[in-house]
Structures are given as C-alpha cells and as structure tokens.
Scaffold this active site. Sequence first.
Site, PDB file in Angstrom:
ATOM      1  CB  THR A 125      -0.930   0.014   1.237  1.00  0.00           C
ATOM      2  OG1 THR A 125      -1.455   1.341   1.417  1.00  0.00           O
ATOM      3  CG2 THR A 125      -0.202  -0.363   2.522  1.00  0.00           C
ATOM      4  CD  GLU A 127      -2.239   5.194   4.748  1.00  0.00           C
ATOM      5  OE1 GLU A 127      -1.872   5.316   5.914  1.00  0.00           O
ATOM      6  OE2 GLU A 127      -2.716   6.137   4.096  1.00  0.00           O
ATOM      7  CE1 TYR A 149      -3.950  -1.809   5.899  1.00  0.00           C
ATOM      8  CE2 TYR A 149      -3.030   0.302   5.203  1.00  0.00           C
ATOM      9  CZ  TYR A 149      -3.595  -0.925   4.897  1.00  0.00           C
ATOM     10  OH  TYR A 149      -3.796  -1.269   3.565  1.00  0.00           O
ATOM     11  CE  LYS A 153      -2.170  -4.370   4.002  1.00  0.00           C
ATOM     12  NZ  LYS A 153      -2.491  -5.385   2.977  1.00  0.00           N
TER      13      LYS A 153
HETATM   14  P1  NAP Z   1     -11.522  -4.511   2.255  1.00  0.00           P
HETATM   15  O1  NAP Z   1     -12.695  -4.163   1.407  1.00  0.00           O
HETATM   16  O2  NAP Z   1     -11.461  -4.017   3.644  1.00  0.00           O
HETATM   17  O3  NAP Z   1     -11.419  -6.115   2.279  1.00  0.00           O
HETATM   18  C1  NAP Z   1     -10.549  -6.773   3.153  1.00  0.00           C
HETATM   19  C2  NAP Z   1     -10.781  -8.265   3.058  1.00  0.00           C
HETATM   20  O4  NAP Z   1      -9.912  -8.904   4.014  1.00  0.00           O
HETATM   21  C3  NAP Z   1     -12.211  -8.695   3.416  1.00  0.00           C
HETATM   22  O5  NAP Z   1     -12.586  -9.778   2.597  1.00  0.00           O
HETATM   23  C4  NAP Z   1     -12.053  -9.167   4.858  1.00  0.00           C
HETATM   24  O6  NAP Z   1     -13.010 -10.130   5.250  1.00  0.00           O
HETATM   25  C5  NAP Z   1     -10.677  -9.825   4.775  1.00  0.00           C
HETATM   26  N1  NAP Z   1     -10.080 -10.038   6.083  1.00  0.00           N
HETATM   27  C6  NAP Z   1     -10.077  -9.209   7.151  1.00  0.00           C
HETATM   28  N2  NAP Z   1      -9.462  -9.788   8.203  1.00  0.00           N
HETATM   29  C7  NAP Z   1      -9.082 -11.024   7.779  1.00  0.00           C
HETATM   30  C8  NAP Z   1      -8.447 -12.109   8.423  1.00  0.00           C
HETATM   31  N3  NAP Z   1      -8.111 -12.064   9.705  1.00  0.00           N
HETATM   32  N4  NAP Z   1      -8.206 -13.229   7.702  1.00  0.00           N
HETATM   33  C9  NAP Z   1      -8.580 -13.294   6.387  1.00  0.00           C
HETATM   34  N5  NAP Z   1      -9.208 -12.300   5.741  1.00  0.00           N
HETATM   35  C10 NAP Z   1      -9.458 -11.184   6.436  1.00  0.00           C
HETATM   36  O7  NAP Z   1     -10.179  -4.063   1.548  1.00  0.00           O
HETATM   37  P2  NAP Z   1      -9.881  -3.727   0.003  1.00  0.00           P
HETATM   38  O8  NAP Z   1     -10.071  -2.280  -0.194  1.00  0.00           O
HETATM   39  O9  NAP Z   1     -10.579  -4.704  -0.855  1.00  0.00           O
HETATM   40  O10 NAP Z   1      -8.314  -3.966  -0.040  1.00  0.00           O
HETATM   41  C11 NAP Z   1      -7.767  -5.238  -0.375  1.00  0.00           C
HETATM   42  C12 NAP Z   1      -6.328  -5.306   0.110  1.00  0.00           C
HETATM   43  O11 NAP Z   1      -5.564  -4.289  -0.506  1.00  0.00           O
HETATM   44  C13 NAP Z   1      -6.142  -5.102   1.613  1.00  0.00           C
HETATM   45  O12 NAP Z   1      -5.057  -5.910   2.007  1.00  0.00           O
HETATM   46  C14 NAP Z   1      -5.774  -3.636   1.745  1.00  0.00           C
HETATM   47  O13 NAP Z   1      -5.020  -3.417   2.911  1.00  0.00           O
HETATM   48  C15 NAP Z   1      -4.957  -3.458   0.485  1.00  0.00           C
HETATM   49  N6  NAP Z   1      -4.942  -2.109  -0.099  1.00  0.00           N
HETATM   50  C16 NAP Z   1      -6.116  -1.481  -0.383  1.00  0.00           C
HETATM   51  C17 NAP Z   1      -6.099  -0.239  -1.005  1.00  0.00           C
HETATM   52  C18 NAP Z   1      -7.364   0.505  -1.345  1.00  0.00           C
HETATM   53  O14 NAP Z   1      -7.293   1.706  -1.609  1.00  0.00           O
HETATM   54  N7  NAP Z   1      -8.508  -0.167  -1.392  1.00  0.00           N
HETATM   55  C19 NAP Z   1      -4.858   0.341  -1.348  1.00  0.00           C
HETATM   56  C20 NAP Z   1      -3.690  -0.347  -1.069  1.00  0.00           C
HETATM   57  C21 NAP Z   1      -3.742  -1.591  -0.467  1.00  0.00           C
HETATM   58  P3  NAP Z   1     -14.434  -9.683   5.896  1.00  0.00           P
HETATM   59  O15 NAP Z   1     -15.283  -9.266   4.725  1.00  0.00           O
HETATM   60  O16 NAP Z   1     -14.886 -10.928   6.557  1.00  0.00           O
HETATM   61  O17 NAP Z   1     -14.144  -8.548   6.841  1.00  0.00           O
HETATM   62  N1  GDD Z   2     -12.263   7.152   6.678  1.00  0.00           N
HETATM   63  C1  GDD Z   2     -12.390   8.471   6.812  1.00  0.00           C
HETATM   64  N2  GDD Z   2     -13.514   8.984   7.389  1.00  0.00           N
HETATM   65  N3  GDD Z   2     -11.375   9.270   6.402  1.00  0.00           N
HETATM   66  C2  GDD Z   2     -11.543  10.608   6.517  1.00  0.00           C
HETATM   67  C3  GDD Z   2     -12.690  11.180   7.066  1.00  0.00           C
HETATM   68  C4  GDD Z   2     -13.722  10.331   7.538  1.00  0.00           C
HETATM   69  O1  GDD Z   2     -14.742  10.759   8.052  1.00  0.00           O
HETATM   70  N4  GDD Z   2     -12.545  12.518   7.020  1.00  0.00           N
HETATM   71  C5  GDD Z   2     -11.359  12.779   6.470  1.00  0.00           C
HETATM   72  N5  GDD Z   2     -10.739  11.627   6.170  1.00  0.00           N
HETATM   73  C6  GDD Z   2      -9.388  11.508   5.608  1.00  0.00           C
HETATM   74  C7  GDD Z   2      -8.477  10.561   6.370  1.00  0.00           C
HETATM   75  O2  GDD Z   2      -7.954  11.223   7.539  1.00  0.00           O
HETATM   76  C8  GDD Z   2      -7.438  10.258   5.305  1.00  0.00           C
HETATM   77  O3  GDD Z   2      -6.445  11.273   5.289  1.00  0.00           O
HETATM   78  C9  GDD Z   2      -8.220  10.334   4.000  1.00  0.00           C
HETATM   79  O4  GDD Z   2      -9.476  10.936   4.307  1.00  0.00           O
HETATM   80  C10 GDD Z   2      -8.482   8.970   3.359  1.00  0.00           C
HETATM   81  O5  GDD Z   2      -9.015   8.116   4.352  1.00  0.00           O
HETATM   82  P1  GDD Z   2      -9.594   6.659   3.970  1.00  0.00           P
HETATM   83  O6  GDD Z   2     -10.590   6.766   2.906  1.00  0.00           O
HETATM   84  O7  GDD Z   2      -9.993   6.016   5.263  1.00  0.00           O
HETATM   85  O8  GDD Z   2      -8.340   5.920   3.316  1.00  0.00           O
HETATM   86  P2  GDD Z   2      -6.804   5.821   3.751  1.00  0.00           P
HETATM   87  O9  GDD Z   2      -6.023   6.609   2.758  1.00  0.00           O
HETATM   88  O10 GDD Z   2      -6.603   6.111   5.184  1.00  0.00           O
HETATM   89  O11 GDD Z   2      -6.535   4.251   3.552  1.00  0.00           O
HETATM   90  C11 GDD Z   2      -7.024   3.580   2.387  1.00  0.00           C
HETATM   91  O12 GDD Z   2      -6.063   3.656   1.362  1.00  0.00           O
HETATM   92  C12 GDD Z   2      -4.820   3.009   1.652  1.00  0.00           C
HETATM   93  C13 GDD Z   2      -3.916   3.205   0.428  1.00  0.00           C
HETATM   94  O13 GDD Z   2      -3.252   4.441   0.552  1.00  0.00           O
HETATM   95  C14 GDD Z   2      -7.324   2.138   2.795  1.00  0.00           C
HETATM   96  O14 GDD Z   2      -7.981   1.500   1.732  1.00  0.00           O
HETATM   97  C15 GDD Z   2      -6.041   1.372   3.106  1.00  0.00           C
HETATM   98  O15 GDD Z   2      -6.353  -0.012   3.290  1.00  0.00           O
HETATM   99  C16 GDD Z   2      -5.091   1.528   1.910  1.00  0.00           C
HETATM  100  O16 GDD Z   2      -3.881   0.852   2.159  1.00  0.00           O
END
Ligand code: NAP
Ligand code: GDD
Length: 344
Positions: A125, A127, A149, A153
Amino acid sequence: MKRAFVTGTTGQDGSYLVELLIEKGYEVHGTIRRASVFNTARIDHLMDHPQVKLHHSDLTDSSNLNKLLATIKPDEIYNLGAQSHVAVSFEVPEYTAQVDATGTLRLLDAMHSFCPEARFYQASTSEMYGKVREVPQSETTPFYPRSPYAVAKLYAYWITKNFRESYDLYACNGILFNHESERRGRTFVTRKITTNLAQVHLGLRDTVRLGNIDAKRDWGYAKEYVEAMWLMLQQDEPDDFVIATGEMHSVRDFCERSASWLGYNLVWEGEGVTEIGRDETTGKVLIEIDERYFRPAEVEELLGDPSKAERELGWKAKVGLDELVDIMMESDMRVVKKEAGIVE
Ligand code: NAP
Ligand code: GDD
C-alpha cells in the site's frame, strides 16, 4: 485449468479480482471468514459459479492456511485479506499486525512448504510512504509509515521481498494507491461522502461529518487496479510495482465534485473544527467537521508515479476522478433509495 487462491474475496478488491479470474478461465479458491451476519454481499452473485470454491479461513490460522495450500496447490496466490482500515488500526494495533503482517508471513510460509512454484501477490500500500519523503512516490521512494496498519503492511512488504530473495519464490508487491468504487466499504472517506451526501439530498440525514478534509490522495477505480495485480503475476520475473493514477486531489475536492453531481455548489465557511460546507444557492449545510474522525498521526498527501507499471506491465489508469464520482454517486443514489424504500 489454472488455480488461483485469493484471501479477502469478500472485500472490495477481492470481489473484482474473483470476477476477473473467472473471466480469464481460472478455478478460483477464495477465503471467507465466519461472521454472525452475512458478509458475502459483494460476491453473492458468484457463489454458485462452477469456477468458484469458497473456504472458511483466517490469516491468523496457519494450520488452516497450510492445509488449504497443501490440498489446492494453486498456481497463483493473491493475498488481499487484511484489517484494512487505517483509523481502526490505532484501536486494534496488535490484531492488525497479526493479520496484515504475520498473516502474510503465514501464507508465504505455507506457499514455500506446499506449493513453492506458485506465484504470490501481496497487497502492499501507498500508506507505507506515510510522511512522504518525495513527491511523487515511486518504487524507490523511502518509506515512513504513520499508522499501525502501515507499519504492519511494511513488514508484509519486506517479508514478501525477503522470501523472493531467500528462496527464489515468484513473489510481488503491488504498491497500490487508494482505489475506490461503488463496492468500497462505507467507512472509507470517498464512499462515506457519496452515501452520506445521497442521504442528505434525500432528507434521510442532516449533514456529512468528516475529519481532515485537506488530506490529499491519488484515487483510482478499483476494477482497473485488480487487472494490474493479475498482470504482475504474468511477467518473466517477479518485481514490485506502484499502481496509481498520477493525480492527487483533496477530500475537500472530492466533496465538491460529489455535491456538484447532486446539483449543489459547495462553498466553505469558517476554519478548523468549526468549518462547514454549505450549498451556495439554498444555504443548506451539507458538510460539518467532527474531531472523532481525526487520526493520531495523519498521512497528509499521497501521489503515485505509475510509470514503471505503464512501461513494464502496459497498465495505465483510465478512470479519472470525475468519472469515479459519477460511478459512485450514480450507484449510491440507487442504493440509498432502495434502502429507504423510495420508489420512483
Ligand atoms: P476490504 O474491502 O477491507 O477487504 C478486506 C478483506 O480482508 C475482506 O474480505 C475481509 O473479510 C478480509 N479479512 C479481514 N481480516 C481477515 C483475516 N483475519 N483473515 C482473512 N481475511 C481477512 O479491503 P480492500 O479495499 O478490498 O483492499 C484489499 C487489500 O488491498 C487489503 O489488504 C488492503 O489493505 C490493500 N490495499 C487497499 C487499497 C485501497 O485503496 N482499497 C490500497 C492499497 C492496499 P471480511 O469481509 O470478513 O471482513
Ligand atoms: N475514513 C475516513 N472517514 N477518512 C476521513 C474522514 C472520515 O470521516 N474525514 C477525512 N478523512 C481523511 C483521512 O484522515 C485520510 O487522510 C483520507 O481521508 C483517506 O481516508 P480513507 O478513505 O480512510 O483511506 P486511507 O487513505 O486512510 O486508507 C485507504 O487507502 C490506503 C492506500 O493508501 C485504505 O484503503 C487502506 O487499506 C489503503 O492501504
């Protein structure tokens, strides 16, 4: 038929990846977690597909992972499972480490023991760049994680690289910047804004309450990003890649575009926790600031440099922010109306 093993299939990315792998002709073995309520909404339409097999599993349970990999012997493993919420990781840091950091080690270890010829994708990520050391961030930018987190990661990133170098495994890190969709979890900021604004517009909620609206992110469309995951496992050599759009916008900007989709012209008044976002025409307050959503340490800005992915994988983001807002707002207006029983 090639076999893929996917953790986190019930999540946003997992659901899109399973669809892609089915399309590409794989037998897909996905993991799900037992929950007291149904948690498979994103993959319900795939449950009975002949190419899909689901297994109860958890990244904290190595005996389960060992058994699954020993019997399935997949060709490709995609590790998407994670406690993926940054703010929540401050509240459950040890659990986040167990799943996101040592969970990855457990899976790699199982692969090394039972199917070392498989190819491994780790959901790394942006992050990890945290308090950014350079702009934009590329594969060579130093890391500076800012949350439990991101620290977890970072361990997963390095253990993936370490297994590649130590045991000659095909293991890749996809360093994905934020990617969103109509399937995004509702507690992440983009989806929170689109669902909550739809509710405000329909009179079902007073305002949208947010934290740091000046944070900036590089937001892409999740459906395109899973294609990059698959591409990483089809190369001659394993490597790590940044996946991003190369454009950065603030949360404030995302609010303005989403409000504009609904016909509002959002203007801002005040500052800090007393700042509000109002519709210029009607004077209606749409956005308020709520201290509860600030984080102990913040990632102020993330901007990816996806040029290596474009050059070596032939991957490039196509969906820009306006189109992403269109997709999410259009979907959330439908979802929110359906939930509220509003018939047109
Ligand atoms: P998400 O919607 O939160 O999905 C996470 C998945 O992980 C869900 O299926 C969840 O299952 C499962 N999980 C949680 N705890 C687990 C455990 N203990 N054992 C096995 N599975 C578990 O996340 P996403 O946005 O699809 O992201 C997918 C991956 O990419 C994650 O690893 C995230 O950290 C990474 N990532 C995401 C982003 C982004 O912007 N979306 C960016 C960079 C990296 P449940 O449904 O049962 O909770
Ligand atoms: N969630 C959330 N809720 N974020 C908020 C809010 C709120 O009410 N208000 C402001 N934010 C700001 C957070 O402080 C952060 O700076 C930004 O919005 C994005 O927050 P999220 O959407 O929660 O995503 P993230 O960037 O912290 O993390 C996501 O992206 C990562 C990749 O850079 C997640 O999907 C991570 O799993 C992933 O790795």
